[in-house]
Design a protein around this motif. Structure first.
Motif, short mmCIF file in Angstrom:
data_model
loop_
_atom_site.label_atom_id
_atom_site.label_comp_id
_atom_site.label_asym_id
_atom_site.label_seq_id
_atom_site.Cartn_x
_atom_site.Cartn_y
_atom_site.Cartn_z
N SER A 56 0.84 -1.12 0.03
CA SER A 56 0.04 -0.15 -0.03
C SER A 56 0.83 1.40 -0.07
CB SER A 56 -0.86 0.15 1.19
OG SER A 56 -1.70 -1.00 1.10
N ASP A 57 1.96 1.37 0.72
CA ASP A 57 2.96 2.50 0.67
C ASP A 57 3.49 2.52 -0.61
OD1 ASP A 57 2.67 2.63 3.48
OD2 ASP A 57 4.28 1.36 3.80
N ILE A 58 3.82 1.47 -1.32
CA ILE A 58 4.52 1.68 -2.67
C ILE A 58 3.31 2.18 -3.62
CG2 ILE A 58 5.32 0.13 -4.46
CD1 ILE A 58 6.42 -1.63 -2.33
N VAL A 59 2.24 1.54 -3.51
CA VAL A 59 1.18 2.17 -4.45
C VAL A 59 1.02 3.82 -4.35
CG1 VAL A 59 -1.30 2.09 -4.76
CG2 VAL A 59 -0.15 0.05 -4.60
N ALA A 60 0.88 4.06 -3.01
CA ALA A 60 1.00 5.67 -2.61
C ALA A 60 1.95 6.43 -3.12
CB ALA A 60 0.82 5.85 -1.05
N GLU A 61 3.26 5.61 -3.09
CA GLU A 61 4.22 6.57 -3.63
C GLU A 61 4.39 6.77 -5.17
OE1 GLU A 61 8.32 5.04 -2.80
OE2 GLU A 61 7.80 5.42 -0.37
N LEU A 62 3.94 5.61 -5.75
CA LEU A 62 3.82 5.58 -7.33
C LEU A 62 2.69 6.28 -7.54
CD1 LEU A 62 4.39 1.87 -7.94
CD2 LEU A 62 5.82 3.79 -8.69
N GLN A 63 1.67 6.63 -6.86
CA GLN A 63 0.61 7.54 -7.27
C GLN A 63 0.91 8.85 -7.17
OE1 GLN A 63 -2.64 4.93 -8.27
NE2 GLN A 63 -2.56 6.91 -8.51
N GLY A 68 -2.60 11.05 -11.64
CA GLY A 68 -3.53 11.01 -13.03
C GLY A 68 -3.71 9.44 -13.26
N ASN A 69 -2.75 8.66 -12.87
CA ASN A 69 -3.17 7.19 -12.98
C ASN A 69 -3.39 6.22 -12.15
OD1 ASN A 69 -1.92 7.32 -15.98
ND2 ASN A 69 0.04 7.87 -14.87
N SER A 70 -4.47 5.50 -12.43
CA SER A 70 -4.80 4.35 -11.33
C SER A 70 -3.91 3.12 -11.28
CB SER A 70 -6.21 3.89 -11.41
OG SER A 70 -6.56 3.03 -10.52
N LEU A 71 -2.97 3.01 -10.18
CA LEU A 71 -1.97 2.19 -10.43
C LEU A 71 -2.38 0.91 -9.33
CD1 LEU A 71 1.15 4.63 -10.41
CD2 LEU A 71 -0.25 3.47 -12.41
N GLU A 72 -3.05 0.91 -8.47
CA GLU A 72 -3.24 -0.06 -7.54
C GLU A 72 -3.33 -1.48 -8.06
OE1 GLU A 72 -5.63 -0.49 -3.29
OE2 GLU A 72 -6.60 0.28 -4.94
#
Length: 92
Positions: A56-63, A68-72
């Motif tokens: 979840s932390d990684i997703v937040a960093e990438l977001q 503008g991209n949904s990366l989850e």
């Protein structure tokens, strides 16, 4: 399964190492049996798999890095694949 993965803290498998490969002009994942050429997305995700951050932390960093991209879904799918391939370990 997402509930389990999002709280895990992925890290590179002990036998694997990510490094820049000048000849291929990209990052690669090296392991005793060979090498995997990484695309930019895989490199961005794997570079954050430090055993400290949760998925979840990684997703937040990438977001934050790529707004503008949904990366989850993509990150979760990559983490599942990387775990199945033995590239990363999922520590609780």
């Amino acid at each position: 399964m997402a509930e389990t993965i999002d709280l895990s803290r992925p890290k590179l498998a002990r036998t694997h190492r990510m490094q820049w490969e000048e000849a291929q002009n990209c990052y690669v994942l090296l392991y005793p049996e060979g090498m995997v050429t990484l695309n930019n997305s895989a490199q961005e995700i794997l570079s954050r798999c430090d055993g400290e951050k949760t998925v979840s932390d990684i997703v937040a960093e990438l977001q934050a890095a790529f707004p503008g991209n949904s990366l989850e879904d993509d990150v979760f799918e990559f983490v599942r694949l990387a775990s199945q391939q033995g590239w990363i370990e999922l520590d609780p």
